[in-house]
Design a protein around this motif. Structure first.
Motif, short mmCIF file in Angstrom:
data_model
loop_
_atom_site.label_atom_id
_atom_site.label_comp_id
_atom_site.label_asym_id
_atom_site.label_seq_id
_atom_site.Cartn_x
_atom_site.Cartn_y
_atom_site.Cartn_z
N LEU A 1 0.85 -1.19 0.00
CA LEU A 1 0.00 0.00 0.00
C LEU A 1 0.89 1.24 0.00
O LEU A 1 1.79 1.36 0.83
CB LEU A 1 -0.90 0.02 1.24
CG LEU A 1 -1.84 1.21 1.37
CD1 LEU A 1 -3.01 1.08 0.40
CD2 LEU A 1 -2.36 1.35 2.81
N ASP A 2 0.62 2.15 -0.92
CA ASP A 2 1.43 3.37 -1.01
C ASP A 2 0.50 4.58 -1.03
O ASP A 2 -0.40 4.68 -1.88
CB ASP A 2 2.28 3.35 -2.28
CG ASP A 2 3.38 4.40 -2.27
OD1 ASP A 2 3.82 4.78 -1.16
OD2 ASP A 2 3.78 4.85 -3.35
N ILE A 3 0.67 5.47 -0.06
CA ILE A 3 -0.15 6.68 0.06
C ILE A 3 0.75 7.87 -0.23
O ILE A 3 1.80 8.03 0.40
CB ILE A 3 -0.74 6.79 1.48
CG1 ILE A 3 -1.62 5.57 1.76
CG2 ILE A 3 -1.52 8.08 1.65
CD1 ILE A 3 -2.10 5.49 3.19
N ARG A 4 0.34 8.71 -1.17
CA ARG A 4 1.18 9.83 -1.58
C ARG A 4 0.38 11.14 -1.58
O ARG A 4 -0.59 11.30 -2.31
CB ARG A 4 1.74 9.59 -2.99
CG ARG A 4 2.89 8.61 -3.02
CD ARG A 4 4.17 9.20 -2.43
NE ARG A 4 5.17 8.17 -2.15
CZ ARG A 4 5.40 7.63 -0.97
NH1 ARG A 4 4.69 8.01 0.08
NH2 ARG A 4 6.33 6.71 -0.81
N ASP A 5 0.79 12.06 -0.68
CA ASP A 5 0.27 13.43 -0.62
C ASP A 5 -1.25 13.48 -0.56
O ASP A 5 -1.90 14.30 -1.22
CB ASP A 5 0.76 14.23 -1.85
CG ASP A 5 2.27 14.30 -1.92
OD1 ASP A 5 2.90 14.48 -0.86
OD2 ASP A 5 2.82 14.16 -3.04
N VAL A 6 -1.84 12.62 0.26
CA VAL A 6 -3.29 12.53 0.36
C VAL A 6 -3.84 13.58 1.34
O VAL A 6 -3.35 13.70 2.47
CB VAL A 6 -3.72 11.12 0.80
CG1 VAL A 6 -5.18 11.09 1.23
CG2 VAL A 6 -3.49 10.14 -0.34
N SER A 7 -4.84 14.32 0.89
CA SER A 7 -5.56 15.28 1.74
C SER A 7 -7.05 15.01 1.65
O SER A 7 -7.55 14.48 0.65
CB SER A 7 -5.27 16.72 1.29
OG SER A 7 -3.90 17.04 1.47
#
Length: 585
Positions: A306-312
């Motif tokens: 799982l890769d989360i990138r710059d999530v808002s």
């Protein structure tokens, strides 16, 4: 001096059981004492508390033998209302105690039943709320408060009744570390200023010992098995003999070969001192021990799950709305265990909702094995990612235990033979197989927690998100379950622990990410994160007792001291697992 509480050859057997739950209890508690009643789940400590406050026999019937005296008077002829004037109880779940529409109304409730004059009632309400720091919330609804604030309101309600005995049943169960520390400090301040008798029932050993305790009463299998001061029982290593956790810094000293017999003030890490003639030798021995620390394993970047990138994300669609999650980035590898740490309201649960598809990010990207999952449905994500809520009552829908575990498999059309095998396996794993044909209502909160985990585990996800997995679990069940989680991780399953349990992170996580105000403020090894006071204070966590001890003793690298403990714990668990497997062969 006459005891305020006296048990004399006391036993109690619930109506539906064949054997007593508490038996042969002889215990005197003196006025103004602060007592900690400790023991694993099922040891009888909560039953003993119910005997004191009158829930037994008025809510839970059964057979009583022996005597129980309050202020020298036998309680058998006194109603539960009469007992409540002497014993004020603060429950594990404060929501279960609230009856008023506002904080002020709730605090005044019992005084209204006692027909206290309005002027006096108002004075006592204000005084009680002011004492616990909640006066400004008098007009607010109690259910809108944080966990720590709810506990404070419950305490104010009991204080307003002027009961001489305060009984706390798992007061820290739903509190983050900072709120737990504040609650214990508040309880101690009230104990000192009021002179009331305080009885604590609590699993969180280090939090309880952070404030002075007169005596510890340890229960096991319904009987009192040990009574003594904290110093006596800690030095003697008594707590682990009965399924209780020894403070981590004392375990670390044991790993370093330090003998407790030459130490004093063992209850808090900052206060531990060594006899003068061995003090310098002990410090050098600890430094020598940590010099052999292995480096913590680094994340395998080639095997990211799982890769989360710059999530808002914001709960409002307004362009200028405040983000509940702000530009968060981190990843989880196959077979990795990551602790997502932070206080209540930090954004941890919101982030889990983004991962599972309950919410859609305002910006940023979430990928699964390199594939953007923005278009995946909640059901599609559920095939790969399992999520277990903090409160099991929010997940459980079936009347019978077996039916609850089988529900997801039934929805997926799994054939009966395969369904039966997987249900039995999940129940065995979570320690619920003996209760497989019981109704869910017969389970304790901790057992319901394991049931909710079993109902997801049976679906065989690749990543499991566990929201406060250890809440409501005693040390034995916590260890058994988390050791099982470690085994699944070794087989390739990944875990994200959403928690403010520092012990869980130290003992079972490979890495830690820390959230505060919707942002990731740190992502590093657990040792580095929990040894940094700036990070823990910003996140309303608590710096681990290991690093607090190391700093108090002037150890050169507190983080390495913490890492040495982590490594020793992992080796010990691997050794125990190996011995367990060998014993089965």
């Amino acid at each position: 001096m006459q005891p305020v509480i006296s048990f004399r050859n006391f036993s109690f057997r619930y109506k539906s059981q064949t054997r007593p739950t508490v038996k042969n209890v002889n215990l005197n508690i003196m006025p103004g004492e602060k007592i900690w009643i400790a023991g694993p789940s099922g040891s009888g400590k909560s039953t003993l508390a119910h005997c004191i406050n009158g829930l037994i026999p008025f809510s839970y019937s059964g057979e009583i033998t022996g005597e129980l005296l309050l202020n020298g008077q036998e309680v058998s002829g006194r109603s539960i209302f009469e007992r409540s004037r002497s014993v004020g109880t603060i429950l594990q779940n404060p929501d279960a105690q609230f009856v008023g529409q506002t904080v002020g109304e709730d605090v005044a409730f019992q005084m209204e039943n006692e027909e206290v004059a309005h002027g006096e009632m108002r004075t006592r309400v204000y005084s009680s709320l002011d004492l616990v720091g909640m006066l400004q919330y008098e007009e607010q609804g109690p259910h809108d408060l944080s966990g720590g604030q709810k506990q404070s309101v419950s305490l104010a309600g009991v204080l307003s009744t002027q009961a001489d005995i305060l009984l706390f049943d798992e007061p820290l169960a739903n509190l983050d570390p900072a709120s737990g520390t504040r609650a214990m400090g508040l309880i101690d301040e009230i104990h000192k200023t009021s002179g009331k008798t305080v009885i604590l029932i609590e699993h969180r050993v280090e939090d309880v010992l952070g404030q002075p305790i007169d005596r510890i009463v340890i229960m096991s299998e319904g009987e009192i098995v040990a009574i003594g001061t904290p110093e006596e029982l800690l030095r003697g290593g008594v707590l682990p003999n009965y399924g209780l956790r020894q403070p981590l810094y004392l375990n670390a000293l044991g790993y370093a070969g330090i003998k407790l017999e030459h130490l004093s003030n063992l209850s808090t890490p900052e206060a531990v001192t060594a006899e003068k003639e061995v003090s310098q030798d002990y410090k050098q021995q600890i430094e020598s021990w940590i010099s052999f620390v292995d480096q913590n394993r680094e994340q395998d970047k080639s095997n990211i799950l799982l890769d989360i990138r710059d999530v808002s994300f914001s709960y409002s669609s307004s362009k200028n709305a405040k983000n509940a999650v702000k530009e968060v980035s981190f990843s989880i590898g196959a077979g990795e265990r990551v602790a997502l740490l932070g206080s209540n309201g930090a954004g941890k649960s919101t982030l889990s909702g983004l991962i599972t598809g309950l919410f859609k990010p305002r910006s940023g990207e979430i990928s699964w094995r390199g594939e953007n999952i923005a278009d995946w449905s909640i059901r599609r994500r559920g095939e790969e990612i399992g999520y277990v809520m903090q409160n099991p009552n929010h997940m459980i829908t079936q009347h019978m235990i077996r039916d609850e575990v089988a529900l997801g498999l039934q929805a997926r059309g799994i054939v009966d033979q395969e369904k039966e095998r997987r249900v039995n396996e999940a129940l065995q794993i979570c320690g619920l197989y003996p209760y497989r044909n019981w109704p869910v209502s017969a389970l304790s909160f901790g057992q319901k927690k394991r049931l909710s985990i079993a109902s997801i585990l049976v679906l065989e996800p690749k990543l499991m998100i566990l929201d406060e997995p250890t809440a409501g679990q005693d040390y034995r069940h916590y260890t058994e379950f988390m050791d099982f989680i470690s085994g699944l991780s070794d087989q390739g399953m990944s875990f994200l622990f959403i928690t403010h349990d520092m012990h869980l992170a130290l003992e079972y996580a490979d890495r830690a990410a820390v959230m505060a105000n919707g942002e990731i403020i740190a992502a590093d090894t657990v040792a580095n994160v929990l040894s940094d006071r700036t990070i823990t204070e910003q996140a309303r966590l608590r710096e681990t007792s290991l690093s607090r001890f190391a700093k108090a003793w002037g150890i050169s690298s507190p983080a390495q001291f913490v890492q040495a403990f982590i490594n020793m714990e992992q080796r010990s668990k691997m050794l125990n697992m190996g011995e367990g497997e060998a014993s089965h062969e």
